[in-house]
Design a protein around this motif. Structure first.
Motif, PDB file in Angstrom:
ATOM      1  N   ILE A  64     -11.590   0.430   1.909  1.00 25.81           N
ATOM      2  CA  ILE A  64     -11.184   1.027   0.638  1.00 25.81           C
ATOM      3  C   ILE A  64     -10.288   0.038  -0.112  1.00 25.81           C
ATOM      4  CG2 ILE A  64     -11.330   3.333   1.610  1.00 25.81           C
ATOM      5  CD1 ILE A  64      -8.271   3.432   1.633  1.00 25.81           C
ATOM      6  N   SER A  65     -10.223   0.193  -1.417  1.00 22.45           N
ATOM      7  CA  SER A  65      -9.434  -0.719  -2.243  1.00 22.45           C
ATOM      8  C   SER A  65      -7.953  -0.370  -2.146  1.00 22.45           C
ATOM      9  CB  SER A  65      -9.893  -0.638  -3.695  1.00 22.45           C
ATOM     10  OG  SER A  65      -9.558   0.632  -4.243  1.00 22.45           O
ATOM     11  N   ILE A  66      -7.112  -1.284  -2.625  1.00 22.10           N
ATOM     12  CA  ILE A  66      -5.667  -1.046  -2.623  1.00 22.10           C
ATOM     13  C   ILE A  66      -5.314   0.097  -3.570  1.00 22.10           C
ATOM     14  CG2 ILE A  66      -3.401  -2.069  -3.019  1.00 22.10           C
ATOM     15  CD1 ILE A  66      -4.945  -3.140  -0.579  1.00 22.10           C
TER      16      ILE A  66
ATOM     17  N   GLY B 238       0.802  -1.210   0.000  1.00 22.26           N
ATOM     18  CA  GLY B 238       0.000   0.000   0.000  1.00 22.26           C
ATOM     19  C   GLY B 238       0.832   1.256   0.000  1.00 22.26           C
ATOM     20  N   CYS B 239       2.014   1.204   0.643  1.00 20.03           N
ATOM     21  CA  CYS B 239       2.855   2.405   0.721  1.00 20.03           C
ATOM     22  C   CYS B 239       4.314   2.133   0.374  1.00 20.03           C
ATOM     23  CB  CYS B 239       2.768   3.017   2.115  1.00 20.03           C
ATOM     24  SG  CYS B 239       3.526   2.028   3.421  1.00 20.03           S
ATOM     25  N   GLY B 240       4.707   0.846   0.281  1.00 21.28           N
ATOM     26  CA  GLY B 240       6.078   0.507  -0.092  1.00 21.28           C
ATOM     27  C   GLY B 240       7.044   0.394   1.070  1.00 21.28           C
ATOM     28  N   SER B 241       6.584   0.580   2.280  1.00 19.92           N
ATOM     29  CA  SER B 241       7.502   0.516   3.425  1.00 19.92           C
ATOM     30  C   SER B 241       7.816  -0.926   3.800  1.00 19.92           C
ATOM     31  CB  SER B 241       6.897   1.245   4.634  1.00 19.92           C
ATOM     32  OG  SER B 241       5.733   0.593   5.084  1.00 19.92           O
ATOM     33  N   ASN B 242       9.037  -1.122   4.304  1.00 18.54           N
ATOM     34  CA  ASN B 242       9.451  -2.399   4.862  1.00 18.54           C
ATOM     35  C   ASN B 242       9.953  -2.095   6.276  1.00 18.54           C
ATOM     36  OD1 ASN B 242      11.233  -4.641   5.659  1.00 18.54           O
ATOM     37  ND2 ASN B 242      10.903  -5.390   3.579  1.00 18.54           N
ATOM     38  N   LEU B 243       9.268  -2.597   7.271  1.00 18.71           N
ATOM     39  CA  LEU B 243       9.540  -2.180   8.644  1.00 18.71           C
ATOM     40  C   LEU B 243      10.901  -2.624   9.146  1.00 18.71           C
ATOM     41  CD1 LEU B 243       6.050  -2.470  10.354  1.00 18.71           C
ATOM     42  CD2 LEU B 243       7.080  -0.612   9.060  1.00 18.71           C
ATOM     43  N   LYS B 244      11.481  -3.636   8.536  1.00 20.49           N
ATOM     44  CA  LYS B 244      12.839  -4.025   8.919  1.00 20.49           C
ATOM     45  C   LYS B 244      13.831  -2.939   8.524  1.00 20.49           C
ATOM     46  CE  LYS B 244      16.414  -7.537   8.276  1.00 20.49           C
ATOM     47  NZ  LYS B 244      16.826  -8.772   7.552  1.00 20.49           N
ATOM     48  N   GLU B 245      13.595  -2.308   7.359  1.00 21.02           N
ATOM     49  CA  GLU B 245      14.477  -1.233   6.905  1.00 21.02           C
ATOM     50  C   GLU B 245      14.336   0.007   7.780  1.00 21.02           C
ATOM     51  OE1 GLU B 245      13.433  -0.599   2.869  1.00 21.02           O
ATOM     52  OE2 GLU B 245      14.151  -2.572   2.172  1.00 21.02           O
TER      53      GLU B 245
ATOM     54  N   HIS C 230      -3.922  -8.548   4.488  1.00 20.60           N
ATOM     55  CA  HIS C 230      -5.280  -7.989   4.320  1.00 20.60           C
ATOM     56  C   HIS C 230      -6.093  -8.848   3.358  1.00 20.60           C
ATOM     57  CE1 HIS C 230      -8.519  -5.182   3.610  1.00 20.60           C
ATOM     58  NE2 HIS C 230      -8.176  -5.041   2.334  1.00 20.60           N
ATOM     59  N   HIS C 231      -7.352  -9.126   3.742  1.00 24.15           N
ATOM     60  CA  HIS C 231      -8.280  -9.848   2.866  1.00 24.15           C
ATOM     61  C   HIS C 231      -8.954  -8.858   1.918  1.00 24.15           C
ATOM     62  CE1 HIS C 231      -7.811 -12.786   6.107  1.00 24.15           C
ATOM     63  NE2 HIS C 231      -8.353 -13.691   5.320  1.00 24.15           N
ATOM     64  N   LEU C 232      -8.742  -9.044   0.640  1.00 25.53           N
ATOM     65  CA  LEU C 232      -9.382  -8.156  -0.336  1.00 25.53           C
ATOM     66  C   LEU C 232     -10.897  -8.324  -0.309  1.00 25.53           C
ATOM     67  CD1 LEU C 232      -6.872  -8.594  -3.302  1.00 25.53           C
ATOM     68  CD2 LEU C 232      -7.103  -6.613  -1.793  1.00 25.53           C
TER      69      LEU C 232
ATOM     70  N   ASN D 234      -0.074   0.401   9.638  1.00 27.74           N
ATOM     71  CA  ASN D 234      -0.720   1.692   9.385  1.00 27.74           C
ATOM     72  C   ASN D 234      -1.691   1.620   8.215  1.00 27.74           C
ATOM     73  OD1 ASN D 234       0.517   3.007  11.488  1.00 27.74           O
ATOM     74  ND2 ASN D 234       2.122   3.949  10.244  1.00 27.74           N
ATOM     75  N   CYS D 235      -1.216   1.061   7.097  1.00 27.30           N
ATOM     76  CA  CYS D 235      -2.077   0.964   5.914  1.00 27.30           C
ATOM     77  C   CYS D 235      -3.274   0.049   6.176  1.00 27.30           C
ATOM     78  CB  CYS D 235      -1.273   0.467   4.716  1.00 27.30           C
ATOM     79  SG  CYS D 235      -0.207   1.732   3.964  1.00 27.30           S
ATOM     80  N   HIS D 236      -3.036  -1.028   6.902  1.00 29.73           N
ATOM     81  CA  HIS D 236      -4.136  -1.950   7.192  1.00 29.73           C
ATOM     82  C   HIS D 236      -5.203  -1.264   8.037  1.00 29.73           C
ATOM     83  CE1 HIS D 236      -5.355  -6.320   8.376  1.00 29.73           C
ATOM     84  NE2 HIS D 236      -6.054  -5.844   7.360  1.00 29.73           N
ATOM     85  N   ASN D 237      -4.761  -0.428   8.954  1.00 31.62           N
ATOM     86  CA  ASN D 237      -5.716   0.319   9.772  1.00 31.62           C
ATOM     87  C   ASN D 237      -6.516   1.308   8.914  1.00 31.62           C
ATOM     88  OD1 ASN D 237      -6.992   1.306  12.109  1.00 31.62           O
ATOM     89  ND2 ASN D 237      -5.465   2.919  12.330  1.00 31.62           N
ATOM     90  N   ILE D 238      -5.833   1.976   7.995  1.00 36.52           N
ATOM     91  CA  ILE D 238      -6.487   2.982   7.154  1.00 36.52           C
ATOM     92  C   ILE D 238      -7.548   2.354   6.256  1.00 36.52           C
ATOM     93  CG2 ILE D 238      -6.128   4.559   5.212  1.00 36.52           C
ATOM     94  CD1 ILE D 238      -5.355   5.724   7.939  1.00 36.52           C
ATOM     95  N   VAL D 239      -7.244   1.214   5.620  1.00 42.33           N
ATOM     96  CA  VAL D 239      -8.225   0.615   4.696  1.00 42.33           C
ATOM     97  C   VAL D 239      -9.499   0.203   5.420  1.00 42.33           C
ATOM     98  CG1 VAL D 239      -6.466  -0.158   3.060  1.00 42.33           C
ATOM     99  CG2 VAL D 239      -7.263  -1.720   4.841  1.00 42.33           C
TER     100      VAL D 239
END
Length: 295
Positions: A271-273, A213-220, A233-235, A259-264
Motif C-alpha cells: 500500500i502507498s504511504i 507513516g504514523c509519526g512515532s519515534n522509537l527513542k521517545e 521502505h522502498h516506494l 510496525n508500519c513497514h510490516n503493514i504496508v
C-alpha cells in the motif's frame, strides 16, 4: 564552546557517518601549520595505496577534500572500472551531493568531471572537493555530517564489489577489493561494505528517525533502546527495479517504523504511504509517492 568539547562533537560526526556506512576510519589531528585540521583515512586502505579526506573549518564553512595516495594506480583503475559499470549509481550520488552543498566539485585528471570524457579517457587522478557553510554553532556539526556522508557515499560507490539491489542484512555485505602495501588490489575483504547502507544513510540523514507513516519515534517511546531503530521502505519494490532504474535515496526511500513497514507489505503490491496515513490518521507535510517506472 571549548576546544576539547568541539573536538568531541567533531569526532561524533566521524563516528556516526562511519557507523552508518559500515566503514572503519581513523582520524588524525593535523598540526596548526597545516591549512586543514583533520585527516581521515579508511582503515582497510593503507598507505600508499588508499586515500585521505582532509577537513578544515574557516569562516563558518567546512572544507573537505579527497586526495589519493602517491601510489594510486591500482585504486584509480578500480575507480574507472566501477564507474564504467555503474554510471547511473555514480551520478545519482553526484547530483545529490551537488544539490546539498554550496560547492561540490569532482575533478578527473585535474579537470571538472565530465560524463563523456570520463567514459573515454584513462583515469590518472581523481579528487573531490566540498564546501559546506553553516550559519551558527547549532548547525555547525550537522553541516559537517552532511558533507562527510555525501563525500563517502560517492567515493565508496566506486569501491563496492556487488552491484545487485538485494538487501542482504546489516551484517552481510558485498566484497570490497583492497590494496596490499605493494599496490596490487587483489585482496578481498568479505562482508564489510554494503551499498544499500549508503542509500539508507542518505535517506535518514535527510528525513530523520521519525516514522513517516504514523509519526512515532522509537527513542521517545523506548528510550536509549529505541535509538536508531527504523526501517527504510522502498516506494518502488525492489523486485520491480530493473537495469534501467537509478534509485534516488530521497525520492525512492522513506523511513517507517517496524510496525508500519510490516503493514504496508501485508498486501501485494504494498500500500502507498498516503493509504497508510489514512489508517494511522497521521498528517505530514512531506509527501512520499512512488515514481513512475516502466522496467
Amino acid at each position: 564552546m571549548t576546544k576539547s568539547k568541539r573536538e568531541i562533537f567533531i569526532d561524533q560526526q566521524f563516528e556516526l557517518v562511519a557507523n552508518a556506512l559500515g566503514v572503519r576510519v581513523k582520524r588524525i589531528k593535523l598540526n596548526s601549520s597545516n591549512s586543514f585540521e583533520y585527516q581521515i583515512r579508511v582503515d582497510d586502505l593503507e598507505k600508499p595505496n588508499g586515500f585521505s579526506v582532509y577537513i578544515g573549518d574557516d569562516y563558518q564553512c567546512w572544507y573537505l577534500e579527497l586526495v589519493l595516495d602517491a601510489f594510486n594506480k591500482p585504486l584509480i583503475e578500480l575507480f574507472e572500472n566501477r564507474y564504467l559499470n555503474r554510471k547511473d549509481l555514480f551520478w545519482s550520488y553526484f547530483q545529490l551531493a551537488q544539490a546539498r552543498n554550496k560547492s561540490f566539485k569532482v575533478l578527473l585528471n585535474e579537470q571538472a568531471f565530465d560524463a563523456s570524457v570520463a567514459s573515454t579517457t584513462i583515469w590518472n587522478d581523481f579528487q573531490v572537493e566540498i564546501t559546506a557553510p553553516y550559519s551558527s554553532h547549532d548547525d555547525e556539526f550537522e553541516a559537517l555530517h552532511h558533507a562527510l556522508l555525501d563525500l563517502f557515499c560517492l567515493v565508496l560507490s566506486l569501491l563496492v564489489q556487488n552491484e545487485t539491489w538485494e538487501v542482504t542484512g546489516a551484517d552481510i555485505q558485498p566484497e570490497l577489493l583492497l590494496g596490499r602495501e605493494e599496490g596490487a588490489l587483489n585482496r578481498a575483504l568479505v562482508n564489510r561494505y554494503e551499498r544499500s547502507r549508503y542509500n539508507r544513510a542518505l535517506c535518514l540523514d535527510e528525513y530523520g528517525f521519525t516514522c513517516r507513516g504514523c509519526g512515532s519515534n522509537l527513542k521517545e517511546i523506548y528510550g536509549p533502546l529505541g535509538k536508531g531503530v527504523i526501517h527504510v521502505h522502498h516506494l518502488v519494490p525492489i523486485s520491480s527495479m530493473g537495469a534501467g532504474y537509478s534509485l534516488d535515496p530521497l525520492k525512492d526511500l522513506v523511513p517507517l517504523c517496524p510496525n508500519c513497514h510490516n503493514i504496508v507489505h501485508r498486501q501485494e503490491p504494498p500500500i502507498s504511504i498516503s493509504e497508510l496515513r489514512v489508517l494511522t490518521d497521521y498528517h505530514d507535510e512531506l509527501i512520499f509517492e512512488a515514481r513512475k517506472f516502466t522496467p
